[in-house]
Structures are given as C-alpha cells and as structure tokens.
Scaffold this motif. Structure first.
Motif, PDB file in Angstrom:
ATOM      1  N   ASN A 176       0.824  -1.224   0.000  1.00  0.00           N
ATOM      2  CA  ASN A 176       0.000   0.000   0.000  1.00  0.00           C
ATOM      3  C   ASN A 176       0.852   1.265   0.000  1.00  0.00           C
ATOM      4  O   ASN A 176       0.579   2.202   0.745  1.00  0.00           O
ATOM      5  CB  ASN A 176      -0.930   0.002   1.228  1.00  0.00           C
ATOM      6  N   LEU A 177       1.876   1.329  -0.829  1.00  0.00           N
ATOM      7  CA  LEU A 177       2.762   2.499  -0.822  1.00  0.00           C
ATOM      8  C   LEU A 177       2.199   3.679  -1.613  1.00  0.00           C
ATOM      9  O   LEU A 177       1.469   3.484  -2.582  1.00  0.00           O
ATOM     10  CB  LEU A 177       4.116   2.123  -1.424  1.00  0.00           C
ATOM     11  N   TYR A 178       2.569   4.868  -1.217  1.00  0.00           N
ATOM     12  CA  TYR A 178       2.335   6.104  -1.995  1.00  0.00           C
ATOM     13  C   TYR A 178       0.920   6.248  -2.540  1.00  0.00           C
ATOM     14  O   TYR A 178       0.725   6.604  -3.695  1.00  0.00           O
ATOM     15  CB  TYR A 178       3.339   6.209  -3.155  1.00  0.00           C
ATOM     16  N   GLY A 179      -0.041   5.936  -1.689  1.00  0.00           N
ATOM     17  CA  GLY A 179      -1.431   6.169  -2.103  1.00  0.00           C
ATOM     18  C   GLY A 179      -1.945   5.200  -3.141  1.00  0.00           C
ATOM     19  O   GLY A 179      -2.886   5.517  -3.870  1.00  0.00           O
ATOM     20  N   GLY A 210       2.294  -1.572  -4.441  1.00  0.00           N
ATOM     21  CA  GLY A 210       3.731  -1.701  -4.167  1.00  0.00           C
ATOM     22  C   GLY A 210       3.996  -1.884  -2.685  1.00  0.00           C
ATOM     23  O   GLY A 210       3.132  -1.612  -1.845  1.00  0.00           O
ATOM     24  N   GLY A 211       5.188  -2.360  -2.379  1.00  0.00           N
ATOM     25  CA  GLY A 211       5.534  -2.550  -0.972  1.00  0.00           C
ATOM     26  C   GLY A 211       7.029  -2.671  -0.798  1.00  0.00           C
ATOM     27  O   GLY A 211       7.768  -2.778  -1.780  1.00  0.00           O
ATOM     28  N   SER A 212       7.450  -2.654   0.448  1.00  0.00           N
ATOM     29  CA  SER A 212       8.879  -2.806   0.736  1.00  0.00           C
ATOM     30  C   SER A 212       9.310  -4.237   0.410  1.00  0.00           C
ATOM     31  O   SER A 212       8.465  -5.112   0.212  1.00  0.00           O
ATOM     32  CB  SER A 212       9.131  -2.535   2.216  1.00  0.00           C
ATOM     33  N   SER A 220       7.668  -6.598   2.716  1.00  0.00           N
ATOM     34  CA  SER A 220       6.256  -6.844   2.368  1.00  0.00           C
ATOM     35  C   SER A 220       6.156  -7.832   1.213  1.00  0.00           C
ATOM     36  O   SER A 220       5.264  -8.687   1.172  1.00  0.00           O
ATOM     37  CB  SER A 220       5.566  -5.552   1.926  1.00  0.00           C
ATOM     38  N   GLN A 221       7.071  -7.692   0.252  1.00  0.00           N
ATOM     39  CA  GLN A 221       7.039  -8.595  -0.911  1.00  0.00           C
ATOM     40  C   GLN A 221       7.206 -10.045  -0.464  1.00  0.00           C
ATOM     41  O   GLN A 221       6.527 -10.935  -0.942  1.00  0.00           O
ATOM     42  CB  GLN A 221       8.158  -8.235  -1.893  1.00  0.00           C
ATOM     43  N   ASN A 222       8.117 -10.260   0.500  1.00  0.00           N
ATOM     44  CA  ASN A 222       8.344 -11.601   1.030  1.00  0.00           C
ATOM     45  C   ASN A 222       7.099 -12.156   1.700  1.00  0.00           C
ATOM     46  O   ASN A 222       6.736 -13.312   1.504  1.00  0.00           O
ATOM     47  CB  ASN A 222       9.475 -11.554   2.077  1.00  0.00           C
ATOM     48  N   TYR A 265       4.505  -5.549  -9.224  1.00  0.00           N
ATOM     49  CA  TYR A 265       5.018  -5.817 -10.577  1.00  0.00           C
ATOM     50  C   TYR A 265       6.227  -6.751 -10.481  1.00  0.00           C
ATOM     51  O   TYR A 265       6.326  -7.760 -11.188  1.00  0.00           O
ATOM     52  CB  TYR A 265       5.349  -4.462 -11.206  1.00  0.00           C
ATOM     53  N   GLN A 266       7.135  -6.431  -9.561  1.00  0.00           N
ATOM     54  CA  GLN A 266       8.324  -7.277  -9.388  1.00  0.00           C
ATOM     55  C   GLN A 266       7.932  -8.695  -8.990  1.00  0.00           C
ATOM     56  O   GLN A 266       8.532  -9.673  -9.434  1.00  0.00           O
ATOM     57  CB  GLN A 266       9.232  -6.663  -8.314  1.00  0.00           C
ATOM     58  N   LEU A 267       6.901  -8.782  -8.157  1.00  0.00           N
ATOM     59  CA  LEU A 267       6.427 -10.069  -7.644  1.00  0.00           C
ATOM     60  C   LEU A 267       5.910 -11.009  -8.739  1.00  0.00           C
ATOM     61  O   LEU A 267       5.957 -12.224  -8.603  1.00  0.00           O
ATOM     62  CB  LEU A 267       5.289  -9.777  -6.661  1.00  0.00           C
ATOM     63  N   LYS A 309      12.214 -13.196  -9.931  1.00  0.00           N
ATOM     64  CA  LYS A 309      12.802 -12.906  -8.623  1.00  0.00           C
ATOM     65  C   LYS A 309      13.217 -11.452  -8.519  1.00  0.00           C
ATOM     66  O   LYS A 309      13.319 -10.742  -9.524  1.00  0.00           O
ATOM     67  CB  LYS A 309      14.020 -13.796  -8.378  1.00  0.00           C
ATOM     68  N   TYR A 310      13.415 -11.056  -7.276  1.00  0.00           N
ATOM     69  CA  TYR A 310      13.941  -9.721  -7.002  1.00  0.00           C
ATOM     70  C   TYR A 310      15.154  -9.910  -6.097  1.00  0.00           C
ATOM     71  O   TYR A 310      15.060 -10.563  -5.057  1.00  0.00           O
ATOM     72  CB  TYR A 310      12.851  -8.883  -6.312  1.00  0.00           C
ATOM     73  N   ILE A 311      16.299  -9.401  -6.513  1.00  0.00           N
ATOM     74  CA  ILE A 311      17.503  -9.503  -5.664  1.00  0.00           C
ATOM     75  C   ILE A 311      17.672  -8.163  -4.959  1.00  0.00           C
ATOM     76  O   ILE A 311      17.860  -7.129  -5.617  1.00  0.00           O
ATOM     77  CB  ILE A 311      18.766  -9.816  -6.512  1.00  0.00           C
ATOM     78  N   GLU A 341       7.679   7.569  -9.310  1.00  0.00           N
ATOM     79  CA  GLU A 341       8.366   6.283  -9.093  1.00  0.00           C
ATOM     80  C   GLU A 341       9.356   6.387  -7.932  1.00  0.00           C
ATOM     81  O   GLU A 341       9.924   7.452  -7.676  1.00  0.00           O
ATOM     82  CB  GLU A 341       9.073   5.827 -10.375  1.00  0.00           C
ATOM     83  N   ASN A 342       9.535   5.289  -7.249  1.00  0.00           N
ATOM     84  CA  ASN A 342      10.522   5.207  -6.158  1.00  0.00           C
ATOM     85  C   ASN A 342      10.883   3.739  -5.978  1.00  0.00           C
ATOM     86  O   ASN A 342      10.183   3.002  -5.309  1.00  0.00           O
ATOM     87  CB  ASN A 342       9.922   5.775  -4.860  1.00  0.00           C
ATOM     88  N   HIS A 343      11.949   3.330  -6.632  1.00  0.00           N
ATOM     89  CA  HIS A 343      12.336   1.916  -6.548  1.00  0.00           C
ATOM     90  C   HIS A 343      13.849   1.770  -6.608  1.00  0.00           C
ATOM     91  O   HIS A 343      14.536   2.553  -7.278  1.00  0.00           O
ATOM     92  CB  HIS A 343      11.668   1.099  -7.665  1.00  0.00           C
ATOM     93  N   GLY A 344      14.346   0.741  -5.897  1.00  0.00           N
ATOM     94  CA  GLY A 344      15.770   0.424  -5.961  1.00  0.00           C
ATOM     95  C   GLY A 344      15.988  -0.646  -7.022  1.00  0.00           C
ATOM     96  O   GLY A 344      17.050  -0.758  -7.628  1.00  0.00           O
ATOM     97  N   GLY A 345      14.941  -1.421  -7.261  1.00  0.00           N
ATOM     98  CA  GLY A 345      15.051  -2.532  -8.207  1.00  0.00           C
ATOM     99  C   GLY A 345      15.037  -2.057  -9.652  1.00  0.00           C
ATOM    100  O   GLY A 345      14.318  -1.114  -9.992  1.00  0.00           O
ATOM    101  N   LEU A 351       4.806   2.980 -11.852  1.00  0.00           N
ATOM    102  CA  LEU A 351       4.153   4.261 -11.572  1.00  0.00           C
ATOM    103  C   LEU A 351       3.166   4.194 -10.405  1.00  0.00           C
ATOM    104  O   LEU A 351       2.105   3.578 -10.501  1.00  0.00           O
ATOM    105  CB  LEU A 351       3.438   4.791 -12.833  1.00  0.00           C
ATOM    106  N   HIS A 352       3.579   4.853  -9.337  1.00  0.00           N
ATOM    107  CA  HIS A 352       2.692   5.032  -8.187  1.00  0.00           C
ATOM    108  C   HIS A 352       1.987   6.362  -8.400  1.00  0.00           C
ATOM    109  O   HIS A 352       2.011   6.931  -9.461  1.00  0.00           O
ATOM    110  CB  HIS A 352       3.515   5.166  -6.897  1.00  0.00           C
ATOM    111  N   GLY A 353       1.444   6.855  -7.305  1.00  0.00           N
ATOM    112  CA  GLY A 353       1.102   8.230  -7.453  1.00  0.00           C
ATOM    113  C   GLY A 353      -0.140   8.801  -6.859  1.00  0.00           C
ATOM    114  O   GLY A 353      -0.065   9.891  -6.357  1.00  0.00           O
TER     115      GLY A 353
HETATM  116  N1  GLN Z   1      11.344  -3.814  -3.943  1.00  0.00           N
HETATM  117  C1  GLN Z   1      10.948  -2.540  -4.424  1.00  0.00           C
HETATM  118  C2  GLN Z   1      12.146  -1.671  -4.801  1.00  0.00           C
HETATM  119  O1  GLN Z   1      12.690  -1.918  -5.823  1.00  0.00           O
HETATM  120  C3  GLN Z   1       9.885  -1.930  -3.643  1.00  0.00           C
HETATM  121  C4  GLN Z   1       9.496  -0.530  -4.028  1.00  0.00           C
HETATM  122  C5  GLN Z   1       8.070  -0.194  -4.242  1.00  0.00           C
HETATM  123  O2  GLN Z   1       7.129  -1.022  -4.315  1.00  0.00           O
HETATM  124  N2  GLN Z   1       7.868   1.113  -4.301  1.00  0.00           N
HETATM  125  O3  GLN Z   1      12.594  -0.745  -4.150  1.00  0.00           O
END
Ligand code: GLN
Length: 243
Positions: free
Chosen positions: A14-17, A60-62, A65-67, A97-99, A103-105, A150-154, A191-193
């Motif tokens: 439930n990130l960013y609205g 989206g989630g941290s 949360s994805q785990n 989306y990543q889920l 996989k996500y590393i 957007e806000n992602h490390g992946g 895209l969140h938002g």
């Molecule tokens: N695992 C994600 C990342 O790449 C989570 C970010 C998200 O959902 N905003 O940072």
C-alpha cells in the motif's frame, strides 16, 4: 453490469497512495452505471477461487512486504496465471510488478522470490530511482502520455512489450527507456502516485477490457458517455509534470 475488483493484499502492499487506484476504478465504474464489487484479498484470506475476479489490483511494498505476500500468493500462482492467460485484467505496481516476475535480488544480495508468471527479473542496483515520470503509452491510448511517481531500488530487465517509453524519469531500469510491461490485459508498472486518478484514460481502458471480456462490450460509449473534460484535466497534469 457488475465488475468484481480484487484489491490484492491491501494491508501489506500500500505504498504512496496506491489505494487511490481502487477508489478511482470504483468511482469511474459508478459514474458509468457499472456496479463495482470490491474484495480485499489479504494474507488471512482463505478464499480458494479467484476466478470470479474481473480486475485485480496489486500495489507496491517494501522488500519485506514482498516476502510476506509471496508466501501467501504463491499458492495462487497457477490460478493467477490462468486468469492472465484468459485475459483477466491485472494492474500490478512496483513491488507487485516485481512479484509477478521470477525474482527480485535486494541490495544485500538476498533473493525475494517472485511468482514466476513472467520471465523478467529485478535486481537492486546502487541508488534509488525516485521522482516524477512521464511515459508515452504503447496501448494507443489518447492522451498518449501517462504520468506518475516512481521510487524503486530494483531495476527490471524484460523483453515484454513496455507499457510506455520513458520521456522523463527512469522507468524499468533507467537505461533502456522502457517502462512497465503489457501482456494481454495484464499491466505491470513502476508508476505510483496513484496512477489511475492521474490517468483516467488508463482507468477507463482497464474497465473497458474487463467489460469486453465479461460482456463483449466494445466501447465505453455503449455504456456511458466518456467524460472528455476529465481527459482535458489530464492534459493540465502533464503540463505541470513537464515543468
Ligand atoms: N522492492 C521494491 C524496490 O525496488 C519496492 C518498491 C516499491 O514497491 N515502491 O525498491
């Protein structure tokens, strides 16, 4: 007409609205005389069959949360795959989306498994990709632009058709100009938002695809008069984003 909208794991993803996307789908259905039935599907849900769903939203989630979500969602992988193959409408944002990928590393090198419905993978690389983003959609929708945050490390590397080509911002990985994926009626995006209230043309597209699958509807005009004014308001949003 009635559409069953599943909000997948609203308490964990439930990130960013992101919940604004479900509110938007609900309102736009109501304004068009379609009855939306919202089901919150959570990690305690014991419902076995998701096949009555017309639209699925995954936020989206941290990484954590994805785990958490993965360990519940994986039991539904085959079913979800069939729903996607059968043109079910899915909108999956960022962590969601990543889920759907393999996989996500994460930044520590740990693997967060994905459902493997799609064969893309996501790798956390140095620095987060943060900010407003403008893309040109590849769905032939007018207006052509889709805007978001957007806000992602992946970084996701995929060969699927992208949702859009990046005009401003980073998208899937900040390198290949692609943003998101489209496969049948499934859209994955960073895209969140929230995405849909800012892009009502995309919200209407998802509603139409769901109606088409369920009732054979070919145009929203069969159901209602599409409100041009709201699409004009979208042009104002684009102007703001472009500054
Ligand atoms: N695992 C994600 C990342 O790449 C989570 C970010 C998200 O959902 N905003 O940072």
């Amino acid at each position: 007409m009635e559409l069953n909208i599943y909000h997948m794991y609203p308490e964990v993803l439930n990130l960013y609205g992101d919940i604004g996307n479900v509110v938007c789908l609900k309102k736009r259905c109501e304004w068009s005389g379609i009855t939306p039935k919202i089901t919150n599907f959570d990690i305690n849900s014991e419902k076995k069959d998701l096949k009555d769903g017309d639209i699925f939203f995954i936020g989206g989630g941290s990484d954590r949360s994805q785990n958490i979500v993965y360990s519940h969602f994986r039991k539904y992988t085959e079913q979800f795959k069939e729903i996607i193959e059968d043109n079910g409408v899915v909108l999956a944002i960022c962590g969601g989306y990543q889920l759907l990928g393999e996989k996500y590393i994460d930044s520590a090198g740990n693997e967060v498994p994905g459902l493997g419905i799609f064969n893309y993978s996501t790798l956390s690389e140095e620095g987060r990709l943060i900010g407003n983003i403008i893309i040109e959609n590849q769905l032939n929708l007018l207006p052509k632009t889709i805007v978001g945050f957007e806000n992602h490390g992946g970084r996701t590397y995929s060969d699927y058709k992208p949702l859009g080509i990046v005009k401003t911002g980073y998208g899937n990985n900040g390198k290949d100009m692609k943003e998101g994926i489209v496969y049948k009626n499934c859209i994955g995006t960073y895209l969140h938002g929230p995405l849909l209230p800012k892009n009502p043309h995309l919200a209407d597209y998802l509603i139409l695809k769901a109606l088409e699958r369920k009732y054979g509807t070919k145009s929203l005009n069969e159901v209602t008069e599409v409100n041009e004014f709201e699409y004009l308001a979208h042009d104002k949003v684009i102007e703001m984003y472009s500054k």
